[in-house]
Design an enzyme around this catalytic site. Sequence first.
Site, PDB file in Angstrom:
ATOM      1  N   SER A 183     -16.182  -6.091  15.310  1.00 39.19           N
ATOM      2  CA  SER A 183     -17.634  -5.905  15.403  1.00 39.19           C
ATOM      3  C   SER A 183     -18.223  -7.156  16.035  1.00 39.19           C
ATOM      4  CB  SER A 183     -18.234  -5.642  14.019  1.00 39.19           C
ATOM      5  OG  SER A 183     -19.601  -5.332  14.136  1.00 39.19           O
ATOM      6  N   GLU A 193       0.789  -1.233   0.000  1.00 37.14           N
ATOM      7  CA  GLU A 193       0.000   0.000   0.000  1.00 37.14           C
ATOM      8  C   GLU A 193       0.820   1.283   0.000  1.00 37.14           C
ATOM      9  OE1 GLU A 193      -3.141  -0.148   2.870  1.00 37.14           O
ATOM     10  OE2 GLU A 193      -4.075  -1.866   1.876  1.00 37.14           O
ATOM     11  N   GLU A 234      -5.023  -5.173  -7.560  1.00 40.23           N
ATOM     12  CA  GLU A 234      -5.854  -4.623  -8.635  1.00 40.23           C
ATOM     13  C   GLU A 234      -7.174  -4.042  -8.130  1.00 40.23           C
ATOM     14  OE1 GLU A 234      -8.375  -8.481 -10.215  1.00 40.23           O
ATOM     15  OE2 GLU A 234      -6.646  -7.829 -11.361  1.00 40.23           O
TER      16      GLU A 234
END
Length: 185
Positions: free
Chosen positions: A116, A99, A141
């Site tokens: 959660s 990233e 991608e």
Amino acid sequence: MDTAENPWKILESSLQYDNRWIRVTEHQVLNPAGNPGIYGVVHFKNLAIGVVALDDDGHIWLVGQYRFPLEQFSWEIPEGGGPHDEPPLRSAQRELLEETGLKAREWTEIVHMHLSNSVSDERGIVYLARGLEQFAPEPEETEQLHLLRIPFGTAYQMVKNHEITDSLSIAAIQKIRLMMLEGEL
């Protein structure tokens, strides 16, 4: 009451949905009061991994991207999924490089959390990465990423101002702030 005892009784379970990333199961249950009900559980097939990349100048990297489920853009720490059979640190190193193009010499585990826990079993681990070196990012991608290198204090203000709403990012940035206040950084 024994706090480790499960007060829910599962009567029947059925798979509702399954793909590479999640599985959704519906359970017919007796709730803690003994009444019938249903409970849907989302099982995540990967561990949530996050990285706070903090450089020697006190800056961190944020990754911005459009989040399909939210239908909005989101600023976050570098994060992604790590296979359960892979060491979490290896997943964190891969996500940071993919990233941001960064590699780090020092890694510290700083957060363990359930993301959660009322509807899913998703667990997250966040690392602090220090001793950073820049290389070329290698995004997947499915990722159209925007990078932002900002002073840590600015990122903390973004959390306070609700400009960062991603739970893993909020927990990580607040943990770093706490570590700074307690003299650990």
